[in-house]
Structure formats: structure tokens, C-alpha cells
Design a protein around this motif. Structure first.
Motif, short mmCIF file in Angstrom:
data_model
loop_
_atom_site.label_atom_id
_atom_site.label_comp_id
_atom_site.label_asym_id
_atom_site.label_seq_id
_atom_site.Cartn_x
_atom_site.Cartn_y
_atom_site.Cartn_z
N UNK A 306 0.83 -1.22 0.00
CA UNK A 306 0.00 0.00 0.00
C UNK A 306 0.86 1.26 0.00
N UNK A 307 0.40 2.28 -0.73
CA UNK A 307 1.13 3.55 -0.79
C UNK A 307 1.02 4.35 0.49
N UNK A 308 0.06 4.04 1.31
CA UNK A 308 -0.15 4.78 2.55
C UNK A 308 -0.97 3.96 3.52
N UNK A 309 -1.34 4.56 4.66
CA UNK A 309 -2.04 3.80 5.70
C UNK A 309 -3.56 3.81 5.57
N UNK A 310 -4.10 4.34 4.45
CA UNK A 310 -5.55 4.43 4.31
C UNK A 310 -6.17 3.10 3.95
N UNK A 311 -6.98 2.55 4.86
CA UNK A 311 -7.58 1.23 4.68
C UNK A 311 -9.09 1.33 4.58
N UNK A 384 -9.79 7.88 -3.79
CA UNK A 384 -8.40 8.36 -3.73
C UNK A 384 -7.75 8.22 -2.35
N UNK A 385 -8.53 8.29 -1.28
CA UNK A 385 -7.96 8.21 0.07
C UNK A 385 -7.66 6.78 0.51
N UNK A 386 -8.08 5.81 -0.30
CA UNK A 386 -7.93 4.40 0.06
C UNK A 386 -6.65 3.84 -0.56
N UNK A 458 2.51 -0.71 5.02
CA UNK A 458 2.41 0.73 4.77
C UNK A 458 3.57 1.48 5.40
N UNK A 459 3.99 1.05 6.59
CA UNK A 459 5.11 1.71 7.25
C UNK A 459 6.39 1.52 6.45
N UNK A 460 6.59 0.32 5.91
CA UNK A 460 7.79 0.09 5.12
C UNK A 460 7.78 0.97 3.87
#
Length: 691
Positions: A306-311, A384-386, A458-460
Motif C-alpha cells: 500500500x502507498x499509505x495507511x488508508x484502509x 483516492x484516500x484508500x 504501509x510503514x515500510x
């Protein structure tokens, strides 16, 4: 990175010939087992048994000494009693062997550190690399090389992208066995043992440079050179090679067990946790964590992270939605709001007791309307936020995931976003499970576990996008002494830009009153004497003195305490009273990572938060990064939400930068500032203590 790059470490994994020193008949002994495993795995190179007791072994000529072999083998595996090892290794050097693996134990873990130092000297003398002692060897699955006596060599190992390096032989074998049972293929495996020469970091460095290694798992007792771990961690981010680490030996009893096992001692778990977090290395807390991480990191290719933490979450259960929401808060995973049109679309298909907000409770209708998942999942994951989707299903989950799986696969391919499926209750059959895995879908039973692993991924990715500016070199300490009195320490700190509380020193009651009037009430009066470090333990501090009478009483009392305790040359330290948010700042020269700064809440918050809100910063560090560390974690949350609004973080950064320079200029091992008082304008040092 390695200082001994003239010897290509890759050849350790692909030796063209191997001598087994201490070879024996059959499979009863470890020496016989090594040759047996080489044969079982169809090793294509030449194997030379070495044992003066035999003329032939395992269908081969047996040599009395490695010096009797005409062509020096690439590698030698030494499996002899400890007292015989050093002579055998020296003969390997004389014969021109490049790599020696020592499986024998009885060295540093029994206190024979001098023997390991001698092995290192032999390695340097002959420009040879040594793995061990107390190592179980090396496995290179694609090349069918099992140069080891570990029982894992009996497994039918599949070749793929996992690489394992462990300082524990038994646990390293367990990691490989668990991966094999989970259907995860391995490329390389090494256990480093006592590390007289080659270390876990040497092997790890090789792994992150190998383009065929997809991800790495390590078991760490102590790394020795923590700054080199930073370098390798940052390089792993560059090469796209996630590293998962189980760190052991952090408790007092754990340290004792580690030392008896390999002779190692490591820095505190708090320091390691910070170091791993900063380098993007995923820290595992148990073998079960390793099993759970394998599912995610082996199923997803790195571009699918994932590009970010949005789940986004789609669930058949309101209870699961609440459980997942709790887990997201615990593991730093966001549940972003969905666009209004998406929520309206979802609402059209749900009963009133469902929920169109993220996490989405689709209720039992998902079981009666098998097209519902097909209809809604695309709109949700395209938001977009996901960054990722979690599909949580219950007892009859396989029935409605099976017809929807083509939609799941198409959405993954279209969006590049991962979808994780959680079967809580009804586990899928082997065909469905294999199909999901083949299409890059991690599968879990526990939604909390799934959230944790999404957080790791996501953290990585975030660490790879924004690697921290870590210092590779430990700064050279100066010769400033921190053993002087308050006035000397305060003067030196002030010269380095530290905001030190205004003060006066005196040895009389009248002088105390004069100092209080000069500074302005209220004041704090403290007892000061050579060698007196912990003033509060003697009752040597009087705060908030607001009148001349209170100041005189405090001075009388403290001077009486000094006389009673036999404190010669005692003085009274009068300081301007500064009220604000108190922090404790400690500096420590760690054995493996060099100088670190620890900053956490002080005063009334110490017992409330203990060490959970303390930040560890490796020195030296950049100003903006220091600011991010102070504001980004739990300490930052406390500073933002305390009763004293608008605390000056910039002033705190100024003071901590000065204190860091102050500490680095010294040759002290420990230094404490307690407290630093933070206000809306200042970060004021009130007390300094060197150990």
C-alpha cells in the motif's frame, strides 16, 4: 560497505568444492550428515572428506589433512572438538581455502573469547572468511547446495525469494521449516553462530544486494555495529528488500540466556526498537508474528504494497467492524472517510442497521445477495484516500468470496492496491486458498492480525519514500568534563546555545535572600555540594519559595541537612522558578549504536506514561528530523494535548540541539537533564547530572 570486499561473499553460497573436516561414516554424526545432505541435494561440486582415521568415506577418497588435497577447495566445513579447531582452521589458511564454516561449539559461549580472537587473526592472516564457530552452515536452494548439518536439509525446499539469516542455529532452522510448511520458497539461509569473523551484518549486506531476494528474515541477539545496521537498512530501502527481524535477549534473563548461548551482550530493547523503526526494518515480537508476516510479505510483490495507511474495510459483521477499528488505532492504520457518492451508493444496498461509513458493515445481506460485493468493492477501492482494502467475511465466507474472486483480481490489477481477505470462522478449501495466493491476496483468520500486517506494509513503504537522515559514523567524543559543579556545567551548556535557568550560588542564608530578590520571586532553593548528584533523595530541593521568610527557612533547613550529612563545601543554588511542561532528557553512549538521546515526559507524567512516550534519537541528527521525532509520536501527542497550550517545540529543539553538542563534546558515558521545562516561549534546563 564491507571492508573485505576482495573476497566475494557470494562464493560462500556457490562453492565449487567443499572439504568436510571431521567427516565420518553414516548419518549418526554431524560430520557424516553434512556429506549426506550434500549428496541428497545433488551437489554438483567436489566433496573431500578429511579424517585421518579413514581411507575412504561416502564413496570418496578420505584425506588425513586438508593440506593433502592437491587443489584447495573453495570452502571447508570444520566439525571437530573445540580444542582441535584452531589448528584445523590454520591448515585451511595454509591450503588456500577461501571460506571456513565452523560448526563446532565451545567458544565464546563458554567464555573462550580468546579462541575466537585467534580465529579472527587467522582469517586476517590468510585473507580467508570464517563463518562461526557454532554455525549450522549455509543453504542455497536454487543451486541445490545444502552445506549444513541442520535437519531442515531433509525438507524438500522450494526455491523462491525468502532469505534467512539467524544468530541462533535452532531458531534459524525453525524459521526455514515454518516457511517451507507455509509454501514459501527460500533462496538463501545462513546461521552465523558466534561470529568470530563473518557477522549477521555481512550476510544481510549480501542479501539486500541480491536482486533475486524478495525479502529477508533475521533473528538478532546483538549486531555489534549498530551504525552499519543503519547503512544496510537504508540500502534495503533503496533496493526494495524488506527486512523482518525478531530481536531476542532484551530482558535481564534474556540477556543472560543470550550470553550463555553465543557470548553476546546487546543494547536495550528500547534502543533496538528505535533503530529498527528508523531504518524501516519490521520488528517481529514472536514466532507467530513471523508466521503472520510471511503471509503478507511472501504473497505481495513489493510494488503491491500500500502507498499509505488508508484502509477501506468491507465486513459482514458490525462486531468485526468495531474490532477492526480498534486495531487500526493501535497499529497506526487510517480508516479514511469515503466520498459522499460512494457512501450513497452503498446505502442504497444496505438495510437501515448496516453502515455505509468506513468500516462498512454490509450485514448478513452479503450472504443473500452474492452480487453485492461485485457491485460495491470497485467504488470503495477506487476512492483516492484508500490505499488498501480488507474484506472480512464470516462462517460462510468462502461461498461468497469464490464467485467474487475474479472481481477482486481485476480490481487489484486495475488499481495496484492490495486486497486482504479475512475468513473469520469459515476457512477456505485448498483450491480457493491457493488461487487467492496465486493472485496476490493475503489471507488471514484474525482481522486484527491482518490490520497489523497492513500497517507493517504501509510503514515500510513510507520509510522507503522518506528515509530518515541517520548518521552513519559515530561522532568522536571531545575532552570536555561533565564532572564539575553546577556553575561549570551551566556555563559550558550556555556557551552551546542551551537555555539554562537564571541562578545564583551562595553559602549563607543572607546571600540566599539577596539572590532571590535579584532573580525575582518565586524561586527554587537547592542544596549543592561536590559529589552530590541526587538532591531530591536528601530532601535537598525547595520549590516555589515566594517570600523572604520562605527563602530563609529553606536556606536554614538545607544548610542543616548539609551539616548532618557531612557535605563539605556545600552551597545553596537559587534558581528562577520556571513553570511549564516538564521533560526528562537523557544521553547515553550505547555499546552498539553509539550516542543516543532519550526524551520523555517528566514530573507528574513519568509514572503515568513510563517509557511508552519516550523518544530515542540517534546522534548526531538533523534539526528538522529531530523536530519530527519530537512531534510525530506519542510524545508529540502529549505535547499537543496538555493543559498548557502553545508549547514552543522550536525552543525545545534549540535546547536539545545544544545539549546534544554539549554531550558529544564530552567523554562521559551518561548525562541527564531533569527537568527541561517547556513553556510557550522557552525550553529551560533546570538541572544537569553526569554519571
Amino acid at each position: 560497505m564491507s571492508e573485505r570486499a576482495e573476497i566475494p561473499l557470494e562464493e560462500l553460497f556457490t562453492p565449487s568444492s567443499v572439504a568436510v573436516i571431521g567427516a565420518s561414516t553414516g548419518r549418526e554424526s554431524l560430520g557424516g550428515r553434512i556429506i549426506g545432505y550434500l549428496d541428497d541435494n545433488d551437489y554438483a561440486g567436489t566433496v573431500y572428506p578429511v579424517n585421518p582415521k579413514y581411507d575412504s568415506l561416502h564413496g570418496r577418497e578420505c584425506y588425513g589433512s586438508i593440506l593433502d588435497i592437491a587443489d584447495p577447495p573453495t570452502a571447508a566445513f570444520v566439525m571437530l572438538p573445540a580444542p582441535l579447531v584452531i589448528d584445523a582452521v590454520r591448515e585451511c589458511g595454509e591450503a588456500g581455502v577461501d571460506y571456513v564454516i565452523i560448526g563446532s561449539s565451545g567458544f565464546g559461549e563458554t567464555g573462550r573469547d580468546d579462541s575466537e580472537q585467534e580465529l579472527k587473526a587467522i582469517a586476517d592472516e590468510y585473507d580467508m572468511r570464517i563463518l562461526g564457530p557454532n554455525s549450522e552452515g549455509v543453504i542455497n536452494t536454487p543451486e541445490q547446495i545444502a552445506l549444513s548439518f541442520s535437519s531442515v536439509c531433509r525438507l524438500d525446499l522450494e526455491a523462491d525469494g525468502l532469505a534467512v539469516v539467524s544468530q541462533s542455529g535452532g531458531m534459524g532452522g525453525a524459521f526455514l521449516q515454518i516457511a517451507a510448511h507455509a509454501g514459501v520458497g527460500t533462496r538463501k539461509w545462513v546461521t552465523t553462530g558466534n561470529e568470530a569473523d563473518l557477522s549477521l551484518l555481512d550476510i544481510l549486506e549480501n542479501y539486500v544486494e541480491d536482486p533475486e531476494v524478495s525479502f529477508v528474515v533475521t533473528l538478532v541477539e546483538a549486531v555489534g555495529d549498530g551504525r552499519r545496521l543503519f547503512e544496510i537498512g537504508q540500502r534495503a530501502l533503496e533496493t526494495g528488500t524488506p527486512i523482518l527481524t525478531l530481536k531476542i535477549g532484551d530482558s535481564d534473563l534474556g540477556k543472560q540466556a543470550t550470553q550463555s548461548h553465543t557470548g553476546r551482550m546487546s543494547d536495550s530493547g528500547e534502543v533496538y526498537e528505535a533503530a529498527l523503526r528508523e531504518t524501516g526494518i519490521v520488528q517481529l515480537n514472536s514466532v507467530q508474528d513471523y508466521v503472520d508476516a510471511l503471509e503478507a510479505f511472501s504473497t505481495l510483490d513489493m510494488p503491491q504494497f500500500p502507498d499509505g495507511p488508508g484502509l477501506s474495510v468491507i465486513s459482514a459483521s458490525g462486531g468485526s467492524c468495531a474490532l477492526i477499528a480498534d486495531a487500526c488505532e493501535e497499529y497506526g492504520v487510517d480508516l479514511p472517510s469515503l466520498p459522499d457518492d460512494v457512501r450513497e451508493q452503498i446505502s442504497e444496498h444496505l438495510p437501515e442497521y448496516g453502515s455505509a461509513s468506513n468500516p462498512i458493515d454490509m450485514t448478513g445481506k452479503i450472504m443473500t445477495d452474492l452480487d453485492l460485493l461485485d457491485t460495491l468493492a470497485g467504488s470503495v477501492i477506487r476512492s483516492p484516500s484508500v490505499d488498501a482494502m480488507l474484506l472480512q467475511v464470516g462462517n460462510t465466507g468462502p461461498e461468497y468470496v469464490r464467485p467474487a474472486r475474479e472481481t477482486i483480481y481485476e480490481l487489484i490489477a486495475e488499481t495496484g492496491k492490495p486486497i486482504v481477505v479475512v475468513f473469520t470462522g469459515g476457512w477456505p478449501d485448498e483450491e480457493l486458498l491457493a488461487d487467492l495466493h496465486a493472485h496476490g491476496v493475503p489471507v488471514y483468520q484474525d482481522p486484527v492480525t491482518a490490520v497489523r500486517e497492513i500497517g507493517h506494509l504501509a510503514e515500510w513503504t513510507e520509510r522507503r519514500r522518506n528515509p530518515p537522515p541517520l548518521a552513519a559514523e559515530v561522532p568522536t567524543a571531545g575532552d570536555l568534563s561533565l564532572q564539575g559543579g553546577w556553575e561549570e556545567l551551566a556555563t559550558e551548556a550556555t556557551e552551546r546555545g542551551v537555555d539554562v535557568v537564571p541562578y545564583r550560588l551562595t553559602q549563607s542564608v543572607d546571600g540566599t535572600v539577596d539572590a532571590a530578590e535579584a532573580l525575582g520571586y518565586p524561586v527554587t532553593v537547592k542544596l549543592s555540594a561536590p559529589g552530590l548528584k541526587h538532591k531530591t533523595e536528601l530532601g535537598g530541593v525547595r520549590t516555589d519559595r515566594r517570600t523572604e521568610r520562605e527563602v530563609r527557612a529553606a536556606a536554614d533547613d538545607l544548610l542543616s541537612t548539609a551539616e548532618r550529612e557531612g557535605l563539605t563545601e556545600a552551597s545553596l543554588l537559587i534558581q528562577e522558578q520556571v513553570d511549564g511542561f516538564e521533560l526528562v532528557c537523557g544521553f547515553l553512549d550505547t555499546a552498539e549504536f553509539g550516542p543516543v538521546m532519550l526524551v520523555g515526559p517528566g514530573g507528574e507524567y513519568v509514572e503515568l506514561f513510563d517509557e511508552t512516550a519516550r523518544e530515542t534519537v540517534f546522534l548526531p541528527t538533523e534539526r528538522e528530523y529531530l523536530r519530527d521525532r519530537l512531534t510525530g509520536g506519542r510524545l508529540g501527542h502529549i505535547l499537543d494535548n496538555n493543559r498548557r497550550h502553545d508549547l514552543s517545540v522550536d525552543a525545545l529543539v534549540d535546547t536539545l540541539e545544544g545539549l546534544a553538542a554539549f554531550y558529544i563534546d564530552s567523554g562521559e558515558s551518561e548525562f541527564e537533564v531533569n527537568p527541561v521545562v517547556l513553556t510557550d516561549e522557552r525550553a529551560v534546563v533546570v538541572d544537569l547530572l553526569a554519571e
